[in-house]
Design an enzyme around this catalytic site. Structure first.
Site, PDB file in Angstrom:
ATOM      1  N   SER A 267       0.869  -1.186   0.000  1.00  0.00           N
ATOM      2  CA  SER A 267       0.000   0.000   0.000  1.00  0.00           C
ATOM      3  C   SER A 267       0.894   1.221   0.000  1.00  0.00           C
ATOM      4  O   SER A 267       2.085   1.125   0.284  1.00  0.00           O
ATOM      5  CB  SER A 267      -0.853   0.037   1.270  1.00  0.00           C
ATOM      6  OG  SER A 267      -0.053   0.429   2.377  1.00  0.00           O
ATOM      7  N   ASP A 268       0.358   2.392  -0.297  1.00  0.00           N
ATOM      8  CA  ASP A 268       1.134   3.599  -0.038  1.00  0.00           C
ATOM      9  C   ASP A 268       1.055   3.875   1.478  1.00  0.00           C
ATOM     10  O   ASP A 268       0.301   3.224   2.219  1.00  0.00           O
ATOM     11  CB  ASP A 268       0.633   4.790  -0.873  1.00  0.00           C
ATOM     12  CG  ASP A 268       1.720   5.857  -1.031  1.00  0.00           C
ATOM     13  OD1 ASP A 268       2.680   5.878  -0.239  1.00  0.00           O
ATOM     14  OD2 ASP A 268       1.617   6.687  -1.952  1.00  0.00           O
ATOM     15  N   TRP A 269       1.836   4.843   1.890  1.00  0.00           N
ATOM     16  CA  TRP A 269       2.007   5.184   3.321  1.00  0.00           C
ATOM     17  C   TRP A 269       0.636   5.459   3.974  1.00  0.00           C
ATOM     18  O   TRP A 269      -0.061   6.393   3.577  1.00  0.00           O
ATOM     19  CB  TRP A 269       2.883   6.418   3.380  1.00  0.00           C
ATOM     20  CG  TRP A 269       3.313   6.886   4.737  1.00  0.00           C
ATOM     21  CD1 TRP A 269       2.513   7.392   5.715  1.00  0.00           C
ATOM     22  CD2 TRP A 269       4.652   6.920   5.237  1.00  0.00           C
ATOM     23  NE1 TRP A 269       3.266   7.747   6.795  1.00  0.00           N
ATOM     24  CE2 TRP A 269       4.585   7.475   6.531  1.00  0.00           C
ATOM     25  CE3 TRP A 269       5.902   6.551   4.743  1.00  0.00           C
ATOM     26  CZ2 TRP A 269       5.725   7.665   7.322  1.00  0.00           C
ATOM     27  CZ3 TRP A 269       7.024   6.745   5.524  1.00  0.00           C
ATOM     28  CH2 TRP A 269       6.925   7.287   6.795  1.00  0.00           C
ATOM     29  N   ALA A 271      -2.070   4.190   3.577  1.00  0.00           N
ATOM     30  CA  ALA A 271      -3.236   4.168   2.681  1.00  0.00           C
ATOM     31  C   ALA A 271      -4.278   3.143   3.122  1.00  0.00           C
ATOM     32  O   ALA A 271      -5.460   3.294   2.815  1.00  0.00           O
ATOM     33  CB  ALA A 271      -2.806   3.912   1.244  1.00  0.00           C
TER      34      ALA A 271
END
Ligand code: NOJ
Length: 738
Positions: A267-269, A271
């Site tokens: 995932s992104d940070w 997210a």
């Protein structure tokens, strides 16, 4: 130290999958969840982090740097955790590590995949030499909005160009084999649609039809998956109401089922946690559920997986076999990287960072990324013999830090060579140089430095101006609604222009700025983006003619913000505009009667055209395209067409041209873009030389997703253009037989 269970040494077989399965069978649930968790090392190796690694609760760490500390972290994982599973050590190595390359958008202006691959290789070696084994790059989001700060990190607006250059970066980072000591795993991002954020505002809502997704946004991801990229990052965005980090269509249907991706998704940070903030999950537990359901293997930083997977299993909301599969995906990459065998890094195994060969790569990348947008009266290159006094003005002339651009956590400012330094070194005492900043920074809004700048200009026969945007004005969360030169830069330019000197403007920026006014204040305009460590020497070589500009813009330059989104491969519309249709506001008679008859699609105050079209860039020579020939007028599906064109260097110096091939599918099951880039080549020509350039176009290169979302090439007529930018006029047509 705890007794460590052996992982690879005592396995019956060396086969990677057996090793992965064997390990998964011996893992506790907590260790599995650990593999799926990425933590930030920003606080250093704290006692909590040490304990978490010892307990097998961490699969990856990001943003911890320093060889000693990273080797120690790996040692704890290898020797003090029960199963001795090495960590993935991630870092945003976006455009260089210690030696900075131009920002990705700048690199894309080189249209040179070989050079971009070399740059990524260099970045991988420098990063790997300090214990990093995973980069969150390349960013291959398509965007058509220069307000979006992250346009700096993209490879431009075009699907084909991004696919080719993104693949080159993946190959550069990952090397021949992932298991090479100097390879790092790449991570394509942000899957998907992030570049379409409404009004160019970071993290904003994204609304993209499936057709647009499949035809424009997803192909670069597919190309990188086919090239073997190890990992992929989800986008922060809410895509059509289903945030990308909880989007089963993207992550399961397209990525795994259709493309057969075998790496893992991070995932992104935060997210995953943000699924709750989006209003897509009621709490962190359900955020974990949605991300798991969709197919996110690893969670970056937030701890929804840590906190809730066990409960979700207990409540029967998810099955353990999904968890096992995600852990397998992650472990496979760790095995492929050879981390079980070689978890530690020895600096002595690597060339030193910033060595002359690396600096040369950075210089070549900076040189090829510069785009000459304007060169009235051939003001450039400057001829030293004609100059006695040279003014060097502007906040970007001598600012090592700002020329590195966004994402330069690890870049060595002290290695940067600025334009002022490089020009001084080049001209020695043959020319008197008069330096004045004019403005303290690009954002300065006062005239305090104007008089000194004007004085420097008055004393000089030629004025070199270095303006643009500081690094922090682009990049993540640094979007702008007004993309003119910030501060009082236009005002200063205007006053200098009024002196009537030869004026050359070099712009360093993270995006294509709106230069409608700016361009009129200079005789020549060189766009250098943020050029990185070796920006100075590269720019000096171009200014004084040691090299001729090669770069072509990978993104359309709007005249004014109101034209955005503006891009070359638009649809025709039912009422396309011809030059003669364009009326400007002030030409409309007062109380003119309204009519819709004969009206076409343009802006009353900006016309139709951008300031500079996609693919545009001048050279110090001139090129002439002629004699386009096709191998056939008609071909069958499954066949290849050869397109040949002659290119002559009609100017007075040897130079390199980027030849571009565009195609239009005249009638389609869905409307097709007015032009699409299908190929490009760098061609070097001596003075007076003519070369024949050949492109091969297979009918599968003309495929698109139709109304039923089937990938098809449709028989019918196609137009072809070959030339030096997206307005190329040399044209031919062919047919694919029914
Ligand atoms: C957030 C950014 O969106 C992403 O591109 C980056 O890789 C991660 N943070 C990690 O720093």
């Amino acid at each position: 130290m705890k007794q460590k269970e052996q992982t690879c040494i005592d396995l019956k077989t060396d086969r990677l999958l057996d090793r992965v399965n064997d390990l998964v069978e011996r893992m506790t649930l907590s260790e599995k969840i650990g593999q799926m968790s990425q933590v930030t090392g920003m606080g250093g190796l704290t006692d909590n982090l040490r304990l978490a690694i010892q307990q097998g609760k961490v699969g990856s760490i990001l943003n911890e740097v320093g060889l000693e500390s990273l080797n120690e972290i790996q040692r704890i994982a290898m020797e003090e955790s029960r199963l001795g599973i090495p960590l993935l050590i991630g870092r945003d190595v976006i455009h260089g590590f210690r030696t900075m390359l131009p920002i990705p958008l700048g690199q894309a202006a080189s249209w040179n995949p070989e050079l971009i691959k070399k740059g990524a290789r260099m970045a991988a070696i420098e990063a790997a030499s300090e214990g990093i084994n995973w980069t969150f790059a390349p960013m291959i989001d398509i965007t058509r909005d220069p307000r979006w700060g992250r346009i700096a990190e993209t490879l431009g607006e075009d699907t084909h160009l991004t696919s080719v250059l993104g693949t080159a970066m993946v190959e550069g980072f990952q090397g021949e084999k992932l298991s090479q000591g100097d390879s790092i795993a790449a991570c394509v991002k942000h899957y998907a649609g992030y570049g379409y954020s409404e009004s160019g505002k970071d993290y904003a809502y994204v609304n993209i039809s499936e057709s647009e997704l499949r035809n424009v946004v997803l192909p670069p991801f597919r190309a990188c998956v086919d090239a073997g990229v190890a990992t992929l990052m989800t986008a922060f965005s809410d895509l059509n109401g289903i945030p990308a980090s909880g989007n089963e269509f993207l992550l399961k249907k397209v990525l795994r089922e259709e493309w057969g991706f075998s790496g893992f998704v991070v995932s992104d940070w935060d997210a995953v946690k943000e699924l709750k903030v989006h209003g897509f999950a009621e709490d962190n537990k359900m955020a974990a559920f949605e991300a798991l359901q969709a197919g996110v293997d690893m969670e970056m930083v937030s701890t929804c997986y840590q906190g809730h997977i066990a409960t979700l299993l207990r409540e029967g909301l998810i099955e353990e076999k999904i968890i096992d599969q995600y852990v397998r995906n992650i472990l496979r990459v760790k095995f492929e990287l050879g981390l079980f065998e070689n978890p530690y890094t020895k600096a002595a195994d690597f060339p030193v960072s910033g060595n002359p060969e690396f600096l040369q790569i950075a210089k070549q990348a900076a040189l090829e990324s510069c785009v000459l947008l304007k060169n009235d009266y051939d003001k450039l290159p400057l001829r030293l013999e004609n100059i006695q006094n040279l003014a060097i003005i502007g906040p970007m002339a001598d600012d090592a830090y700002e020329q590195m651009g966004t994402w330069t956590f690890d870049g060595k400012e002290e290695w940067c060579q600025t334009p002022l330094q490089a020009i001084r070194a080049m001209v020695g005492d043959r020319v008197n140089i008069h330096v004045a900043k004019g403005l303290e920074t690009t954002r300065t809004k006062n005239r305090d430095g104007f008089e000194a700048a004007l004085e420097a200009a008055r004393k000089s026969d030629t004025v070199l101006l270095f303006m643009g945007e500081e690094a922090i004005l682009s990049g993540e969360a640094h979007c702008r609604a007004d993309i003119n030169l910030p501060g009082f830069q236009n005002e200063l330019l205007k006053e200098i222009a009024q002196l009537g000197k030869s004026t050359v403007l070099v712009i360093m920026a993270g995006r294509p700025l709106t230069l409608g006014e700016t361009k009129d204040y200079a005789n020549a305009l060189l766009y250098a983006w943020h050029p990185g460590t070796m920006g100075g020497p590269a720019i000096a070589d171009l200014i004084f003619g040691k090299a001729s500009p090669v770069g072509k813009t990978p993104v359309t330059f709007p005249k004014v913000v109101g034209q955005i989104p503006i891009y070359y491969n638009q649809r025709n519309t039912g009422r396309p505009t011809r030059e003669e249709d364009i009326t400007f506001m002030n030409d409309i008679p007062v109380r003119a009667a309204q009519t819709s008859l004969g009206n076409t699609s343009f802006h009353l105050d900006a016309g139709l055209e951008p300031l500079y079209p996609f693919g545009f860039g001048l050279s110090y020579t001139t090129f002439h395209y002629h004699n386009i020939q096709l191998s056939a007028e008609q071909i069958n599906l499954g066949e290849t067409l050869e397109i040949k064109v002659e290119l002559s260097n009609t100017g007075s110096r040897a130079a390199t041209e980027i030849t571009q091939l565009y195609v239009r599918d005249i009638v389609g099951n869905i409307t097709r873009p007015i032009r699409e880039l299908k190929g490009f080549q760098q061609v070097h020509l001596a003075v007076g030389e003519t070369k024949t350039i050949a492109f091969q176009l297979h009918t599968k290169d003309l495929a698109f997703y139709n109304r039923k979302m089937d990938l098809v090439t449709e028989p019918g007529q196609f137009n072809i253009w070959v030339g030096g930018d997206s307005n190329a006029s040399l044209q031919a047509s062919f047919w694919i037989k029914k």
